[in-house]
Design a protein around this motif. Structure first.
Motif, short mmCIF file in Angstrom:
data_model
loop_
_atom_site.label_atom_id
_atom_site.label_comp_id
_atom_site.label_asym_id
_atom_site.label_seq_id
_atom_site.Cartn_x
_atom_site.Cartn_y
_atom_site.Cartn_z
N LEU A 1 0.82 -1.22 0.00
CA LEU A 1 0.00 0.00 0.00
C LEU A 1 0.86 1.26 0.00
O LEU A 1 0.54 2.23 -0.71
CB LEU A 1 -0.94 0.00 1.20
CG LEU A 1 -2.04 -1.07 1.19
CD1 LEU A 1 -2.82 -1.04 2.49
CD2 LEU A 1 -2.96 -0.93 0.00
N ASN A 2 1.94 1.26 0.77
CA ASN A 2 2.81 2.45 0.83
C ASN A 2 3.51 2.73 -0.49
O ASN A 2 3.67 3.89 -0.88
CB ASN A 2 3.85 2.30 1.93
CG ASN A 2 3.28 2.57 3.30
OD1 ASN A 2 2.38 3.36 3.47
ND2 ASN A 2 3.81 1.88 4.30
N VAL A 3 3.94 1.69 -1.17
CA VAL A 3 4.68 1.87 -2.43
C VAL A 3 3.73 1.99 -3.61
O VAL A 3 3.74 2.99 -4.34
CB VAL A 3 5.68 0.71 -2.65
CG1 VAL A 3 6.34 0.80 -4.02
CG2 VAL A 3 6.73 0.69 -1.54
N ASP A 4 2.92 0.96 -3.81
CA ASP A 4 2.12 0.88 -5.04
C ASP A 4 0.97 1.89 -5.08
O ASP A 4 0.66 2.42 -6.15
CB ASP A 4 1.56 -0.52 -5.21
CG ASP A 4 2.64 -1.57 -5.45
OD1 ASP A 4 3.84 -1.22 -5.49
OD2 ASP A 4 2.29 -2.76 -5.57
N LEU A 5 0.36 2.17 -3.96
CA LEU A 5 -0.78 3.10 -3.94
C LEU A 5 -0.33 4.51 -3.56
O LEU A 5 -0.38 5.43 -4.38
CB LEU A 5 -1.85 2.60 -2.96
CG LEU A 5 -3.07 3.50 -2.81
CD1 LEU A 5 -3.83 3.61 -4.13
CD2 LEU A 5 -3.98 3.00 -1.70
N TYR A 6 0.13 4.67 -2.33
CA TYR A 6 0.52 6.00 -1.86
C TYR A 6 1.66 6.58 -2.71
O TYR A 6 1.59 7.71 -3.19
CB TYR A 6 0.92 5.94 -0.39
CG TYR A 6 1.57 7.21 0.11
CD1 TYR A 6 0.80 8.32 0.41
CD2 TYR A 6 2.95 7.29 0.27
CE1 TYR A 6 1.39 9.50 0.87
CE2 TYR A 6 3.54 8.46 0.72
CZ TYR A 6 2.76 9.57 1.01
OH TYR A 6 3.35 10.72 1.44
N GLY A 7 2.72 5.81 -2.89
CA GLY A 7 3.89 6.32 -3.62
C GLY A 7 3.56 6.71 -5.04
O GLY A 7 4.01 7.75 -5.53
N THR A 8 2.77 5.89 -5.72
CA THR A 8 2.39 6.24 -7.09
C THR A 8 1.56 7.51 -7.11
O THR A 8 1.78 8.39 -7.96
CB THR A 8 1.63 5.07 -7.75
OG1 THR A 8 2.52 3.95 -7.84
CG2 THR A 8 1.14 5.43 -9.13
N ALA A 9 0.63 7.65 -6.17
CA ALA A 9 -0.20 8.86 -6.10
C ALA A 9 0.67 10.10 -5.87
O ALA A 9 0.50 11.13 -6.53
CB ALA A 9 -1.25 8.72 -5.01
N VAL A 10 1.61 10.00 -4.95
CA VAL A 10 2.50 11.13 -4.66
C VAL A 10 3.37 11.45 -5.88
O VAL A 10 3.53 12.62 -6.25
CB VAL A 10 3.37 10.86 -3.42
CG1 VAL A 10 4.45 11.94 -3.26
CG2 VAL A 10 2.50 10.79 -2.17
#
Length: 170
Positions: free
Chosen positions: A98-107
């Motif tokens: 979740l931190n990399v694939d979702l949050y990181g991509t969004a940021v």
């Protein structure tokens, strides 16, 4: 003389194929969480005639993303983004996915969107694994698409008690 800059996040083979096809004449900034991987990939690209700079970059960190973009801007206008970074269900626990694939991509998309040159383009590599599970509801789709990046991981649908396994997090 400034160049057009390509930001390439995640020094994977799919990203390399895209960078080789579209990066001629550009300064290519290769960011990866594992600096040695970025260096190896940069060496391969340089051997093929590309102008590359390897960097350590953590997609799960807004500060790291901002530093990476700033480094790229030092070479010229950012005109291309390739996001080939991510972790799979077999590589990481739910929280990391979740931190990399979702949050990181969004940021990453948010931050690059602030500075990309007019007419700039970007691609984020994803997986066919999303088709292995039931579709999200329209409401869930909207939440994931429209929630500010800093609030994504607080969504009720992403609470650890609601995610059964790493595939569902992915």
């Amino acid at each position: 003389m400034t160049k057009c800059v390509m930001l390439w996040v995640g020094a994977g083979d799919i990203g390399m194929a895209i960078a080789r096809r579209t990066g001629t004449g550009m300064k290519i900034i290769i960011g990866d969480k594992i600096l040695e991987k970025a260096k190896r990939t940069a060496g391969l690209m340089q051997g093929a005639g590309f102008d590359t700079v390897p960097m350590e970059m953590d997609l799960a960190s807004r500060a790291s993303i901002q530093e990476y973009i700033s480094a790229g801007r030092a070479y010229g206008n950012i005109s291309v983004l390739i996001n080939d970074a991510g972790v799979s269900p077999s590589q990481a626990p739910i929280k990391t996915i979740l931190n990399v694939d979702l949050y990181g991509t969004a940021v990453l998309l948010e931050e690059v969107g602030k500075v990309i040159a007019d007419g700039g383009v970007g691609v984020t590599i994803s997986s066919q694994s999303g088709h292995r599970l039931s579709a999200l509801s329209p409401e869930e789709d909207e939440l994931l698409a429209c929630t500010p990046a800093e609030d994504l991981l607080t969504l009720d649908m992403l609470h650890p008690s609601r995610i059964r396994d790493t595939l569902h997090a992915y």
